[in-house]
Design a protein around this motif. Sequence first.
Motif, mmCIF file in Angstrom:
data_model
loop_
_atom_site.group_PDB
_atom_site.id
_atom_site.type_symbol
_atom_site.label_atom_id
_atom_site.label_comp_id
_atom_site.label_asym_id
_atom_site.label_seq_id
_atom_site.Cartn_x
_atom_site.Cartn_y
_atom_site.Cartn_z
ATOM 1 N N ALA A 61 82.504 54.073 15.335
ATOM 2 C CA ALA A 61 81.181 54.848 16.569
ATOM 3 C C ALA A 61 80.233 53.730 17.980
ATOM 4 O O ALA A 61 79.654 54.135 18.465
ATOM 5 C CB ALA A 61 80.239 55.652 14.964
ATOM 6 N N GLN A 62 80.656 52.151 17.304
ATOM 7 C CA GLN A 62 79.683 52.131 18.170
ATOM 8 C C GLN A 62 80.245 52.073 19.377
ATOM 9 O O GLN A 62 79.550 52.044 21.109
ATOM 10 C CB GLN A 62 79.458 50.737 18.384
ATOM 11 N N ASN A 63 81.352 53.345 19.699
ATOM 12 C CA ASN A 63 81.910 53.233 20.838
ATOM 13 C C ASN A 63 81.947 54.214 21.574
ATOM 14 O O ASN A 63 82.182 55.028 22.787
ATOM 15 C CB ASN A 63 83.283 53.081 21.153
ATOM 16 N N THR A 64 81.418 55.893 21.129
ATOM 17 C CA THR A 64 80.539 56.728 21.071
ATOM 18 C C THR A 64 79.471 56.698 21.991
ATOM 19 O O THR A 64 78.765 55.505 22.174
ATOM 20 C CB THR A 64 79.979 57.673 20.070
ATOM 21 N N THR A 65 80.171 57.941 23.300
ATOM 22 C CA THR A 65 78.165 57.691 24.625
ATOM 23 C C THR A 65 77.035 58.420 23.953
ATOM 24 O O THR A 65 77.649 59.086 22.849
ATOM 25 C CB THR A 65 78.876 58.407 25.878
ATOM 26 N N ASP B 77 82.454 48.242 23.847
ATOM 27 C CA ASP B 77 83.439 48.055 23.831
ATOM 28 C C ASP B 77 83.082 49.045 25.316
ATOM 29 O O ASP B 77 84.317 49.581 26.514
ATOM 30 C CB ASP B 77 85.106 48.527 23.421
ATOM 31 N N LEU B 78 81.802 49.938 25.348
ATOM 32 C CA LEU B 78 81.490 51.063 26.272
ATOM 33 C C LEU B 78 81.871 49.765 28.337
ATOM 34 O O LEU B 78 81.614 48.823 27.971
ATOM 35 C CB LEU B 78 80.316 51.267 25.706
ATOM 36 N N PRO B 79 82.083 50.782 29.382
ATOM 37 C CA PRO B 79 81.986 50.825 30.686
ATOM 38 C C PRO B 79 80.555 49.621 30.326
ATOM 39 O O PRO B 79 78.884 50.653 29.937
ATOM 40 C CB PRO B 79 82.016 51.472 31.400
#
Length: 297
Positions: free
Chosen positions: A211-215, A242-244
């Motif tokens: 969930a850390q890669n959700t906006t 890992d988000l931009p």
Amino acid sequence: MKALENILSVTIGIRGDKLFIKGETPSIYHAQKLITEIRDINQKGYLVKPEDLNAISRDILEGNEVSLHKLFDRGISIASKKRFIIPKTRTQQIYMDSIDKYDVVFGIGPAGTGKTYLAMAMAINAYLSKRVSRIVLVRPAVEAGEKLGFLPGDIADKVSPYIRPLYDALFDMIDIDRATKLIEKGVIEIAPLAFMRGRTLNDSFIILDEAQNTTTEQMKMYLTRLGFSSKTVITGDITQIDLPSGRASGLVEALKICSHIEDIKIVTFTDKDVVRHRLVQEIVKAYERYEKKANEN
């Protein structure tokens, strides 16, 4: 036997149908008790594995009561494979108890702490005991939108790399043939997060992994999908986003926003809760030391 020898600093030998234990008196007592408990548990159809003894080693070091029966009393049975999932750390026990008690639980911590695996075990147990009618497993596809479109194949092929870890955990607990049939019937659904928009999930056990890669928008959308008689577990590692660059993590924001809601539970794991191969814990610690030193410089 080798695991017991290492944990208790004893030597265990076999002669005919007898076991001989050499060591300090307290260690011999613990070994005798644990061997008897291992036999009892195995006779009930559940195989005690060397890694199940990790929690015992912690209890010994901390001077606590040593009992495998006590550990297995806390666990849950996965009858489909005669598996018995037990909490191997105190935080894992809190996590499992929280999932049982609360409808929304966040499991936050490093790799190897059992966040997703235990949530999957609780979901399957809830389904097999008829407390929910379906299981929904969700993961964000980090390269959503245009980048996903460049991948070959249909939508299933495109998202497969992102949801493969959920299949791995599922097949570890349910026979592949049975799991495949449940997936075909829609009883178990594995899908990217984007597929949740516009839905209301009733009578379901839903797991949002990584969930850390959700906006921000995705997390808000997901948390508002929860319907009646449903339960959700959100797992993630806020050190592995890992988000931009420049995009805020929806998980980090959700932890701040939801921390004061009484009926939502947040459980935080540390490197002490790593229960994969023993080297995983050492690797996690090594990276933490390296990153701390880099930040200081």
